[in-house]
Design a protein around this motif. Structure first.
Motif, PDB file in Angstrom:
ATOM      1  N   PHE A 278      25.776  24.153 -53.226  1.00 35.77           N
ATOM      2  CA  PHE A 278      24.504  24.309 -52.189  1.00 35.77           C
ATOM      3  C   PHE A 278      24.310  23.471 -50.956  1.00 35.77           C
ATOM      4  N   GLN A 279      24.345  22.277 -50.920  1.00 37.48           N
ATOM      5  CA  GLN A 279      24.198  20.828 -50.671  1.00 37.48           C
ATOM      6  C   GLN A 279      24.888  20.588 -49.492  1.00 37.48           C
ATOM      7  N   PHE A 280      25.241  20.880 -48.396  1.00 36.22           N
ATOM      8  CA  PHE A 280      26.192  19.487 -47.151  1.00 36.22           C
ATOM      9  C   PHE A 280      25.341  18.365 -47.577  1.00 36.22           C
ATOM     10  N   CYS A 281      27.178  17.646 -47.172  1.00 39.29           N
ATOM     11  CA  CYS A 281      27.627  16.352 -47.003  1.00 39.29           C
ATOM     12  C   CYS A 281      27.366  15.695 -45.916  1.00 39.29           C
ATOM     13  N   PRO A 282      26.812  15.495 -44.797  1.00 39.10           N
ATOM     14  CA  PRO A 282      27.186  14.790 -43.360  1.00 39.10           C
ATOM     15  C   PRO A 282      28.027  13.149 -43.642  1.00 39.10           C
ATOM     16  N   LEU A 283      28.969  12.698 -43.988  1.00 41.59           N
ATOM     17  CA  LEU A 283      29.080  11.402 -44.013  1.00 41.59           C
ATOM     18  C   LEU A 283      29.806  10.361 -42.721  1.00 41.59           C
ATOM     19  N   ASN A 284      28.969   9.437 -43.083  1.00 43.56           N
ATOM     20  CA  ASN A 284      29.683   8.612 -41.766  1.00 43.56           C
ATOM     21  C   ASN A 284      30.805   7.448 -42.317  1.00 43.56           C
ATOM     22  N   PHE A 285      31.625   7.945 -41.489  1.00 43.18           N
ATOM     23  CA  PHE A 285      32.557   6.342 -41.479  1.00 43.18           C
ATOM     24  C   PHE A 285      32.118   4.582 -41.066  1.00 43.18           C
ATOM     25  N   LYS A 286      32.485   5.338 -40.123  1.00 37.98           N
ATOM     26  CA  LYS A 286      31.445   3.690 -39.800  1.00 37.98           C
ATOM     27  C   LYS A 286      30.755   2.745 -39.951  1.00 37.98           C
ATOM     28  N   ALA A 287      29.055   3.874 -40.733  1.00 34.72           N
ATOM     29  CA  ALA A 287      28.635   3.335 -41.506  1.00 34.72           C
ATOM     30  C   ALA A 287      28.961   2.777 -42.505  1.00 34.72           C
ATOM     31  N   MET A 288      29.993   2.877 -43.584  1.00 33.16           N
ATOM     32  CA  MET A 288      30.652   2.511 -44.359  1.00 33.16           C
ATOM     33  C   MET A 288      31.567   1.350 -44.662  1.00 33.16           C
ATOM     34  N   GLY A 289      31.566   0.829 -43.058  1.00 31.84           N
ATOM     35  CA  GLY A 289      32.731  -0.129 -42.889  1.00 31.84           C
ATOM     36  C   GLY A 289      33.634   0.104 -42.924  1.00 31.84           C
ATOM     37  N   LEU A 290      34.216   1.155 -42.512  1.00 35.15           N
ATOM     38  CA  LEU A 290      35.620   1.829 -42.452  1.00 35.15           C
ATOM     39  C   LEU A 290      36.215   2.907 -40.834  1.00 35.15           C
ATOM     40  N   GLY A 291      37.386   2.605 -40.433  1.00 32.77           N
ATOM     41  CA  GLY A 291      38.123   3.521 -39.559  1.00 32.77           C
ATOM     42  C   GLY A 291      38.494   4.736 -40.418  1.00 32.77           C
ATOM     43  N   PRO A 301      46.921  20.970 -42.172  1.00 31.18           N
ATOM     44  CA  PRO A 301      47.233  19.998 -40.819  1.00 31.18           C
ATOM     45  C   PRO A 301      47.007  20.041 -39.607  1.00 31.18           C
ATOM     46  N   LEU A 302      46.394  18.900 -39.163  1.00 38.89           N
ATOM     47  CA  LEU A 302      46.099  19.011 -37.547  1.00 38.89           C
ATOM     48  C   LEU A 302      47.198  18.842 -36.821  1.00 38.89           C
ATOM     49  N   HIS A 303      47.762  18.715 -35.655  1.00 35.77           N
ATOM     50  CA  HIS A 303      49.069  18.636 -34.879  1.00 35.77           C
ATOM     51  C   HIS A 303      49.188  17.421 -34.514  1.00 35.77           C
ATOM     52  N   GLU A 304      48.341  16.563 -34.368  1.00 39.40           N
ATOM     53  CA  GLU A 304      47.813  15.199 -34.050  1.00 39.40           C
ATOM     54  C   GLU A 304      46.831  14.175 -34.960  1.00 39.40           C
ATOM     55  N   PRO A 305      47.498  13.564 -35.601  1.00 39.39           N
ATOM     56  CA  PRO A 305      45.969  12.474 -36.625  1.00 39.39           C
ATOM     57  C   PRO A 305      45.008  12.226 -35.915  1.00 39.39           C
ATOM     58  N   LYS A 306      43.643  12.782 -36.217  1.00 42.34           N
ATOM     59  CA  LYS A 306      42.474  12.082 -34.758  1.00 42.34           C
ATOM     60  C   LYS A 306      41.898  11.112 -35.381  1.00 42.34           C
ATOM     61  N   PRO A 307      41.050  10.099 -34.651  1.00 47.36           N
ATOM     62  CA  PRO A 307      40.402   8.988 -34.978  1.00 47.36           C
ATOM     63  C   PRO A 307      38.395  10.491 -35.414  1.00 47.36           C
ATOM     64  N   VAL A 308      38.054   9.916 -35.898  1.00 49.32           N
ATOM     65  CA  VAL A 308      36.657  10.212 -36.453  1.00 49.32           C
ATOM     66  C   VAL A 308      35.913   8.952 -37.109  1.00 49.32           C
ATOM     67  N   ASP A 309      34.709   9.175 -36.438  1.00 46.91           N
ATOM     68  CA  ASP A 309      33.861   7.705 -37.272  1.00 46.91           C
ATOM     69  C   ASP A 309      32.953   8.660 -38.041  1.00 46.91           C
ATOM     70  N   SER A 310      32.644   9.951 -37.826  1.00 47.90           N
ATOM     71  CA  SER A 310      32.089  11.543 -39.212  1.00 47.90           C
ATOM     72  C   SER A 310      32.372  12.397 -39.363  1.00 47.90           C
ATOM     73  N   LEU A 311      32.059  13.034 -40.411  1.00 49.27           N
ATOM     74  CA  LEU A 311      32.541  14.016 -40.704  1.00 49.27           C
ATOM     75  C   LEU A 311      31.293  14.937 -41.468  1.00 49.27           C
ATOM     76  N   LEU A 312      31.330  16.303 -41.041  1.00 55.46           N
ATOM     77  CA  LEU A 312      30.182  17.466 -41.947  1.00 55.46           C
ATOM     78  C   LEU A 312      31.263  18.146 -42.843  1.00 55.46           C
ATOM     79  N   LEU A 313      30.618  18.279 -43.908  1.00 59.21           N
ATOM     80  CA  LEU A 313      31.205  18.509 -45.514  1.00 59.21           C
ATOM     81  C   LEU A 313      30.653  19.959 -45.635  1.00 59.21           C
ATOM     82  N   SER A 314      30.878  20.873 -45.711  1.00 59.50           N
ATOM     83  CA  SER A 314      30.053  22.524 -45.875  1.00 59.50           C
ATOM     84  C   SER A 314      31.083  21.918 -47.328  1.00 59.50           C
TER      85      SER A 314
END
Length: 507
Positions: A278-291, A301-314
């Motif tokens: 049921f529940q969504f799970c947005p995560l913030n990597f910067k808040a975890m001390g991570l790149g 796969p992505l065409h090219e790797p993409k730096p991200v600060d956060s992701l929304l997991l549905s």
């Protein structure tokens, strides 16, 4: 002091069958241990293919387990939470025997006998329920979520039925050109999906060539699940597992608030799956001390790797991410706040990330993998409008059924009938106040527009959220396989309440 806990299986009389109660770890005690060692989140058990064949037996059972120091009633594969990870290569065959060890279904759900919404006639099974309410909670089957394989016969056929005490031998041929990435398996018998996935029945599938991960790049598998917590037998009471408001306990690889460890500058390959109901799970990597560098979404796969600060997991999403320890210290891994239609989901700490000082950057990345070419305007053979809705229905839990094109799920109708080797554009129109992560089986799709606004990147997914009272436009190629499968909302109580439709690919 930081605590981590692991599932403790209980047999008759409460005797311990598995390991581990609470163990405390200080920062000093954590030093010197590698991934999966003492004090660190371990990967799930794993089964690998050999000589082109993966052979496995999956046996779901119902038993008690301690999650957050309290006994919970769980349906699990092979008494694990999650089930074992299946690791295969493109071109392999998966031979999986599903043995249904769940109890027999009652003729009616006793928990609903006093329901103000249902009459006695409604409690007699799927015919009475009209496919808008849970039923036969221990009937099951298997779905290979996101995999591009045949939907027919003994392959990814979600219309198969395996009753309690029964068994079925699946044989899934993976194409040589299958996408490289993370997929998963779970039950998909309409009427029992929310109850079974919501109580633990899920596991990862990893498809990759032999040389995909370079030596020295640790792989961390992270299966995020939500166990419904209640003093009642919540998993047999649809008023619990069909409710967003029921208390849900986040676990990672079956552990409650575990620690994930890495050194400053160290890179790890995180294969993340939100295998919940049921529940969504947005995560913030910067808040975890991570790149974080995103390398794959939903098995593409992505065409090219993409730096991200956060992701929304549905619910149902997978993300393959290379993370790097940046900020030394102990950081919360927090499910960020999320507006779920009319309900605000609060922030919740689901784990902790310990970044130890003194490491060195590795610079390692997975090997490049092929990404499907964009679907062009010239390829589109048809455009469709698919309307998501809801309606009042006294047979449904809380009196609410969900619909696609004005109709709750009917196993005997096919409104969507694309032709093999064509591409189509579908616009999902959400007329409800809730977001709906829509999943299409067998073939991935490209996200073209959200709320009518073009998406420049056009990411590939197999599950993507249609905003509340908004629209989502996607494009998909129907390649290699004709036959029948489904599209549905992957908020599983919505699916079991009718938000699913058959798709027939015509030869």
């Amino acid at each position: 002091m930081h605590n981590r806990r692991q599932i403790l299986a209980l047999g008759a009389g409460g005797a311990a069958l598995g390991a581990v109660a609470a163990v405390g770890w200080s920062g000093d005690a954590l030093a010197g241990f590698g991934l999966g060692g003492p004090g660190d989140l371990a990967n799930p058990a794993e089964i690998r293919s050999e000589a082109g064949v993966l052979r496995a037996t999956l046996r779901p059972t119902l038993s008690q387990a301690l999650v957050d120091d309290k006994p919970r009633k769980l349906r699990r594969y092979n008494r694990g939470l999650p089930g074992p990870t299946l690791r295969v290569h493109p071109g392999d065959v998966m031979e999986i025997r599903l043995e249904n060890g769940l109890p027999q279904n009652p003729l009616a759900l006793p928990e609903l006998a006093d329901s103000p919404f249902l009459s006695a006639a409604d409690l007699c099974g799927p015919q009475g329920m009209g496919h808008v309410a849970p039923h036969d909670l221990n009937t099951t089957n298997l779905h290979f979520h996101g995999m591009h394989v045949s939907p027919k016969g003994a392959s990814d056929n979600v219309f198969l039925t395996v009753e309690p005490g029964g068994a079925f031998n699946y044989r899934v041929q993976i194409p040589q050109n299958h996408p490289v990435g993370s997929f998963w398996y779970h039950p998909h018998w309409h009427g029992s999906v929310a109850a079974q996935i919501g109580s633990g029945m899920a596991g990862l599938i990893l498809v990759e060539p032999e040389d995909y991960l370079p030596a020295g790049l640790p792989e961390r598998q992270i299966v995020i699940q939500t166990v419904i917590g209640s003093d009642a037998a919540a998993f047999d009471d649809p008023r619990q597992f069909m409710s967003l408001g029921a208390p849900r306990i986040f676990t990672l690889n079956g552990q409650y608030r575990p620690t994930l460890r890495l050194r400053q500058g160290e890179r790890q390959f995180w294969r993340m799956l939100l295998a919940n109901d049921f529940q969504f799970c947005p995560l913030n990597f910067k808040a975890m001390g991570l790149g974080a560098i995103l390398v794959g979404r939903d098995g593409i796969p992505l065409h090219e790797p993409k730096p991200v600060d956060s992701l929304l997991l549905s619910p149902g999403n997978r993300f393959d991410v290379v993370v790097e320890g940046l900020a030394p210290g102990l950081h919360d891994m927090e499910r960020q706040p999320y507006r779920h239609g009319l309900v605000d989901l609060d922030a919740r700490t689901i784990a902790q990330v310990h970044v130890e000082p003194g490491g060195a950057s590795s610079g390692l990345m997975p090997a490049p993998a092929a990404t499907p070419p964009d679907i062009t305007d010239a390829e589109i053979s048809r455009k469709r409008r698919v309307v998501l809705g809801e309606r009042k229905d006294p047979r449904a839990i809380f009196d609410t059924a969900f619909t696609i094109d004005g109709q709750s799920y009917d196993p005997d109708t096919w409104h969507l009938t694309p032709k093999l080797d064509t591409a189509e554009e579908w616009t999902f129109v959400n007329t409800t106040a809730y977001p709906h992560p829509m999943h299409i089986h067998i073939n991935p799709f490209q996200v073209v527009a959200i709320n009518g606004k073009p998406v420049a990147e056009r990411p590939w997914h197999d599950t993507f959220v249609v905003p509340a009272a908004g629209t989502l436009t996607i494009r998909s190629r129907f390649e290699d396989f004709d036959g029948d499968f489904v599209t549905h909302c992957h908020i599983l109580p919505h699916e079991d309440a009718g938000m699913m439709m058959n798709v027939r690919i015509l030869p």
